[in-house]
Design a protein around this motif. Structure first.
Motif, short mmCIF file in Angstrom:
data_model
loop_
_atom_site.label_atom_id
_atom_site.label_comp_id
_atom_site.label_asym_id
_atom_site.label_seq_id
_atom_site.Cartn_x
_atom_site.Cartn_y
_atom_site.Cartn_z
N PHE A 108 -9.09 -9.24 -12.35
CA PHE A 108 -8.35 -8.94 -11.12
C PHE A 108 -9.03 -7.81 -10.37
N GLU A 109 -9.46 -6.78 -11.09
CA GLU A 109 -10.14 -5.66 -10.45
C GLU A 109 -11.43 -6.09 -9.76
N GLN A 110 -12.10 -7.10 -10.29
CA GLN A 110 -13.34 -7.58 -9.67
C GLN A 110 -13.09 -8.19 -8.30
N THR A 111 -11.85 -8.51 -7.99
CA THR A 111 -11.53 -9.09 -6.68
C THR A 111 -11.11 -8.03 -5.67
N LEU A 112 -11.00 -6.77 -6.10
CA LEU A 112 -10.52 -5.70 -5.23
C LEU A 112 -11.65 -5.00 -4.49
N ASP A 113 -11.33 -4.48 -3.31
CA ASP A 113 -12.30 -3.66 -2.60
C ASP A 113 -12.21 -2.22 -3.12
N GLN A 114 -13.04 -1.33 -2.60
CA GLN A 114 -13.11 0.04 -3.09
C GLN A 114 -11.90 0.90 -2.73
N ASP A 115 -11.01 0.38 -1.91
CA ASP A 115 -9.84 1.15 -1.49
C ASP A 115 -8.57 0.77 -2.25
#
Length: 159
Positions: free
Chosen positions: A67-74
């Motif tokens: 799931f984290e791999q789909t998130l942007d840096q914000d």
């Protein structure tokens, strides 16, 4: 069709190995591009030798990391509570207590420390993206640390 010939022992072993499979409506969506392989650290111990808590923990780690791999840096990973007005909890730690408890550590949207202890039979987690803390220079990634722990914790136990 596969034409591979297996002994009965190989076939039994293959049937017990953990597998992941996902299909998404949009083949270009970030969630459709996550890694669905199962790391060797998870398959090294047969499922039958794991407690329900350990087995649930290992799979949650993989879901959180992907799931984290789909998130942007914000944004950071958090979990929502289905059927509750408790809001969301930023996931800052995850653990298990054999044979059947999972625990989540984190903070709520106001910054208050939180901990959820959940029986594996009640496991129901909704992963959410929350904006990173304004004062944090970058979003925290717990999934990487959890996956690294799976790799180093193989065979270790805590008292």
């Amino acid at each position: 069709m596969e034409d591979e010939i297996m002994t009965s022992a190989e076939a039994f072993e293959a049937s017990a190995l953990p597998r992941r499979h996902e299909v998404h409506s949009d083949p270009d969506a970030p969630a459709a591009k996550v890694d669905t392989s199962v790391p060797a650290s998870v398959t090294a111990t047969p499922v039958q030798k794991k407690s329900p808590a350990q087995w649930a923990y290992e799979r949650l780690v993989l879901y959180i990391q992907n799931f984290e791999q789909t998130l942007d840096q914000d944004h950071e990973v958090a979990m929502g509570f289905a059927g509750s007005s408790a809001g969301a909890m930023r996931i800052e730690g995850l653990g298990y207590f054999d044979p059947d408890l999972i625990t989540y550590y984190g903070s709520d949207e106001t910054g208050a420390r939180t901990q959820l202890v959940q029986h594996v039979s009640q496991l129901n987690v909704m992963l959410r993206a929350l904006p990173k803390q304004p004062e944090a220079p970058e979003a925290k990634r717990i999934g990487f640390r959890l996956a690294a722990d799976l790799e180093t914790a193989e065979g270790e136990t805590s008292a």
